[in-house]
Write an enzyme that holds these catalytic residues in place. Structure first.
Site, PDB file in Angstrom:
ATOM      1  N   LYS A  22      -4.395   5.589 -10.168  1.00  4.48           N
ATOM      2  CA  LYS A  22      -5.283   4.664  -9.437  1.00  4.48           C
ATOM      3  C   LYS A  22      -5.599   5.222  -8.048  1.00  4.48           C
ATOM      4  CE  LYS A  22      -3.439   1.053  -7.176  1.00  4.48           C
ATOM      5  NZ  LYS A  22      -3.790   0.913  -5.742  1.00  4.48           N
ATOM      6  N   ASN A  23      -4.577   5.707  -7.346  1.00  3.21           N
ATOM      7  CA  ASN A  23      -4.761   6.101  -5.942  1.00  3.21           C
ATOM      8  C   ASN A  23      -5.385   7.470  -5.777  1.00  3.21           C
ATOM      9  OD1 ASN A  23      -3.779   3.631  -5.289  1.00  3.21           O
ATOM     10  ND2 ASN A  23      -1.768   4.340  -4.628  1.00  3.21           N
ATOM     11  N   CYS A 117      -3.025  -7.350   4.187  1.00  2.00           N
ATOM     12  CA  CYS A 117      -2.639  -7.894   2.883  1.00  2.00           C
ATOM     13  C   CYS A 117      -1.177  -8.304   2.988  1.00  2.00           C
ATOM     14  CB  CYS A 117      -2.850  -6.848   1.789  1.00  2.00           C
ATOM     15  SG  CYS A 117      -1.710  -5.467   1.915  1.00  2.00           S
ATOM     16  N   ARG A 122      -2.246  -3.316   7.895  1.00  2.00           N
ATOM     17  CA  ARG A 122      -3.096  -2.260   7.326  1.00  2.00           C
ATOM     18  C   ARG A 122      -4.285  -1.897   8.242  1.00  2.00           C
ATOM     19  NH1 ARG A 122      -2.077  -2.450   1.686  1.00  2.00           N
ATOM     20  NH2 ARG A 122      -2.831  -0.311   1.559  1.00  2.00           N
ATOM     21  N   ASP A 307       5.586   3.205  -2.553  1.00  2.00           N
ATOM     22  CA  ASP A 307       5.078   2.519  -3.753  1.00  2.00           C
ATOM     23  C   ASP A 307       6.117   2.422  -4.862  1.00  2.00           C
ATOM     24  OD1 ASP A 307       1.625   3.702  -3.581  1.00  2.00           O
ATOM     25  OD2 ASP A 307       2.760   2.237  -2.419  1.00  2.00           O
ATOM     26  N   ARG A 399      -4.298  -4.877 -11.129  1.00  2.00           N
ATOM     27  CA  ARG A 399      -5.016  -3.935 -10.271  1.00  2.00           C
ATOM     28  C   ARG A 399      -4.511  -2.510 -10.476  1.00  2.00           C
ATOM     29  NH1 ARG A 399      -5.077  -5.740  -4.204  1.00  2.00           N
ATOM     30  NH2 ARG A 399      -6.139  -3.738  -4.210  1.00  2.00           N
TER      31      ARG A 399
HETATM   32  C1  EPZ Z   1      -2.373   4.247   0.415  1.00  2.00           C
HETATM   33  O1  EPZ Z   1      -2.695   3.119   1.204  1.00  2.00           O
HETATM   34  C2  EPZ Z   1      -2.134   3.724  -0.989  1.00  2.00           C
HETATM   35  N1  EPZ Z   1      -3.349   3.083  -1.500  1.00  2.00           N
HETATM   36  C3  EPZ Z   1      -0.986   2.696  -0.963  1.00  2.00           C
HETATM   37  O2  EPZ Z   1      -0.745   2.292  -2.305  1.00  2.00           O
HETATM   38  C4  EPZ Z   1       0.267   3.393  -0.430  1.00  2.00           C
HETATM   39  O3  EPZ Z   1       1.306   2.460  -0.347  1.00  2.00           O
HETATM   40  C5  EPZ Z   1      -0.030   3.980   0.956  1.00  2.00           C
HETATM   41  O4  EPZ Z   1      -1.174   4.863   0.883  1.00  2.00           O
HETATM   42  C6  EPZ Z   1       1.153   4.761   1.520  1.00  2.00           C
HETATM   43  O5  EPZ Z   1       1.488   5.802   0.647  1.00  2.00           O
HETATM   44  C7  EPZ Z   1      -4.337   3.864  -1.998  1.00  2.00           C
HETATM   45  O6  EPZ Z   1      -4.249   5.082  -2.002  1.00  2.00           O
HETATM   46  C8  EPZ Z   1      -5.567   3.168  -2.516  1.00  2.00           C
HETATM   47  P1  EPZ Z   1      -1.716   4.471   4.813  1.00  2.00           P
HETATM   48  P2  EPZ Z   1      -3.265   3.342   2.715  1.00  2.00           P
HETATM   49  O7  EPZ Z   1      -2.981   4.530   5.586  1.00  2.00           O
HETATM   50  O8  EPZ Z   1      -4.077   4.572   2.761  1.00  2.00           O
HETATM   51  C9  EPZ Z   1      -0.587   2.870   9.123  1.00  2.00           C
HETATM   52  C10 EPZ Z   1      -0.397   0.787  -4.047  1.00  2.00           C
HETATM   53  O9  EPZ Z   1       0.541   0.010  -4.263  1.00  2.00           O
HETATM   54  N2  EPZ Z   1      -1.999   3.114   9.499  1.00  2.00           N
HETATM   55  O10 EPZ Z   1      -1.091   5.761   4.378  1.00  2.00           O
HETATM   56  O11 EPZ Z   1      -3.889   2.067   3.151  1.00  2.00           O
HETATM   57  C11 EPZ Z   1      -0.435   1.718   8.138  1.00  2.00           C
HETATM   58  O12 EPZ Z   1      -0.363   0.488   8.839  1.00  2.00           O
HETATM   59  C12 EPZ Z   1      -0.953   0.915  -2.656  1.00  2.00           C
HETATM   60  O13 EPZ Z   1      -0.941   1.512  -4.909  1.00  2.00           O
HETATM   61  C13 EPZ Z   1      -2.378   2.937  10.837  1.00  2.00           C
HETATM   62  O14 EPZ Z   1      -1.563   2.557  11.679  1.00  2.00           O
HETATM   63  O15 EPZ Z   1      -1.913   3.549   3.526  1.00  2.00           O
HETATM   64  C14 EPZ Z   1       0.871   2.054   7.455  1.00  2.00           C
HETATM   65  O16 EPZ Z   1       1.944   1.607   8.255  1.00  2.00           O
HETATM   66  C15 EPZ Z   1      -0.301  -0.060  -1.686  1.00  2.00           C
HETATM   67  N3  EPZ Z   1      -3.672   3.186  11.183  1.00  2.00           N
HETATM   68  C16 EPZ Z   1       0.878   3.587   7.435  1.00  2.00           C
HETATM   69  O17 EPZ Z   1      -0.119   3.999   8.373  1.00  2.00           O
HETATM   70  C17 EPZ Z   1      -4.610   3.595  10.280  1.00  2.00           C
HETATM   71  O18 EPZ Z   1      -5.781   3.819  10.673  1.00  2.00           O
HETATM   72  C18 EPZ Z   1       0.551   4.187   6.093  1.00  2.00           C
HETATM   73  O19 EPZ Z   1      -0.656   3.608   5.636  1.00  2.00           O
HETATM   74  C19 EPZ Z   1      -4.204   3.772   8.935  1.00  2.00           C
HETATM   75  C20 EPZ Z   1      -2.896   3.529   8.576  1.00  2.00           C
END
Ligand code: EPZ
Length: 420
Positions: A22-23, A117, A122, A307, A399
């Site tokens: 998915k990701n 969420c 996020r 995850d 999802r």
């Molecule tokens: C991706 O989400 C995945 N989703 C998530 O999977 C996964 O948990 C996550 O990466 C971490 O591996 C998809 O790929 C569609 P991040 P993403 O930006 O990109 C902070 C699932 O269950 N952050 O890596 O949204 C954020 O708050 C889902 O399949 C900022 O501070 O995650 C978090 O603490 C859930 N500023 C950390 O980075 C930003 O601009 C990691 O988030 C962006 C992120």
């Protein structure tokens, strides 16, 4: 709203196929906006999030046909609309991934600001700051991110102060058509980021350092359409391995890879699982033994993936011994423990750490899913419980887990969807 009824039973035992990731599918669908010609994407999982992303592309006027086995054909040249509307973005945060490619290809993008969420706020500040560093002007107006670039984006040297998967993906998709060189420091190294980069290289992009924390992108004028197959889903793989471990069973998973979830496999071996591997398959066998509790701490790849945290929390709930689970990525991703405790688990929470003392067996209870991976942990818990567990709000699980009833049943588990 449907519910899932999980029958507590014996060990899982069987063989299933793993779906496309998915990701990886979601950013790859977004990157098709960059192609000056039709693309086809294979091994696409049939999931609600993929359906939402396809609906988003379609509402922008992108030409889409679904072929056999969910092979998707996409032609972004048909695009007529540069807006990703609120009603779609609110159902799937990953819609933000169209921002970078739209801006890079068409010079403008209006994307509804993704909310938080259940697992955390996020934010997308790193996405936006990086695009501004590449010359975009960005305003947030009435809940929409309004981004524009005057001509091509310009290459920039960008340091991301948090490792962000989506931020890395958005910025690398923006950089591939930018003028000049972009360096992304502290980039995410997740296999799904690698898959996206490899897809764009197949389209003609110039990206060095793929799989490392420093990506060097040399912008090109145009990317061409191609065929690309999405990688196997490492989180679905890990989820079924943990379900087999928690139920003291045996499972063989086909069409997957062992090299993309080493941290998870090491933890399963620590829990007492016997693992074997081959070309495209992984087998786990507990030999009927109860799993041992394992300590874990989530962190960016290649460390233990956030995850997979909820699934291991469920396994620890029925394991031998006491363990700690530390969640360092999202501020509210231990919420599933409250539902597990309602099933008789012995879990206490101290900040971002769960302390889990395993019990021999859980007890069925009506529970509620709060997010995608928490849902999976409740299915695992239900399989390890006395009685029938009814899980509410299972739209979360649809999802990210393709054909979950069929796959759990193929493994000998008792699971049924109840329409209420
Ligand atoms: C991706 O989400 C995945 N989703 C998530 O999977 C996964 O948990 C996550 O990466 C971490 O591996 C998809 O790929 C569609 P991040 P993403 O930006 O990109 C902070 C699932 O269950 N952050 O890596 O949204 C954020 O708050 C889902 O399949 C900022 O501070 O995650 C978090 O603490 C859930 N500023 C950390 O980075 C930003 O601009 C990691 O988030 C962006 C992120």
């Amino acid at each position: 709203m449907d519910k899932l009824l999980i029958g507590g039973g014996g060990p899982l035992d069987g063989e299933i196929r793993i779906s496309g990731a998915k990701n990886s599918a979601l950013p790859i669908l977004a990157c098709t906006l960059l192609a000056d010609g039709p693309m086809s994407i294979g091994n696409m999982p049939h999931l609600n999030d993929v359906t939402t992303m396809l609906a988003l592309l379609r509402c922008m006027g992108v030409g889409i046909t679904i072929g056999e086995k969910m092979c998707v054909e996409i032609d972004a040249n048909a695009l007529t609309e540069l807006t990703a509307p609120y009603e779609l973005v609110r159902t799937m945060r990953a819609s933000i991934l169209v921002l970078g490619p739209m801006l890079a290809r068409f010079g403008e993008a209006n994307v509804s600001f993704p909310g938080g969420c259940a697992i955390g706020s996020r934010p997308v500040d790193i996405h936006l700051r990086g695009l501004e560093a590449m010359g975009a002007t960005i305003e947030v107006d009435e809940g929409y991110i309004r981004a524009k670039s005057d001509g091509r984006l310009k290459g920039a040297h960008i340091f991301m102060d948090v490792v962000t998967v989506g931020g890395t993906e958005n910025l690398v998709m923006a950089a591939v058509l930018a003028e000049g060189q972009t360096i992304l420091e502290n980039a995410a190294r997740e296999p799904e980021v690698v898959d996206l980069c490899q897809c764009m290289v197949a389209m003609g992009a110039k990206i060095e350092g793929i799989g490392t924390s420093t990506l060097v992108v040399t912008g090109v004028e145009k990317l061409i359409g191609c065929h690309y197959d999405v990688m196997p889903d490492r989180i679905e793989t890990g989820t079924y391995l943990v379900a087999a471990a928690a139920t003291r069973g045996r499972v063989r998973l086909k069409d997957t890879r062992a090299d993309i979830l080493e941290a998870v496999l090491l933890k399963l071996e620590e829990a007492g699982a016997e693992l074997s591997y081959g070309e495209g398959w992984i087998e786990l066998d507990m030999k009927g033994k109860r799993p041992k509790a394992v300590n874990l701490r989530t962190a960016p790849y290649p460390a233990f993936p956030t995850d997979m945290q909820a699934q291991f929390t469920a396994m620890n709930a029925v394991a031998e011994g006491t363990a700690t689970v530390v969640e360092t990525i999202f501020e509210n991703r231990l919420i599933q423990i409250h539902e597990l405790n309602r099933m008789g688990a012995q879990i206490t929470l101290e900040g971002n750490t769960a302390i889990i003392t395993g019990v021999e067996r859980l007890n069925a209870a009506p529970v509620m899913a709060t997010d995608l991976r928490a849902s999976a942990s409740l299915v695992i818990a239900g399989l390890c419980a006395n009685g029938d567990t009814l899980i509410d709000r299972i739209y979360h699980i649809d999802r990210g887990y393709e054909c979950i009833e069929e796959k759990v049943q193929l493994l000998g588990g008792t699971i049924r969807r109840i329409a209420v």
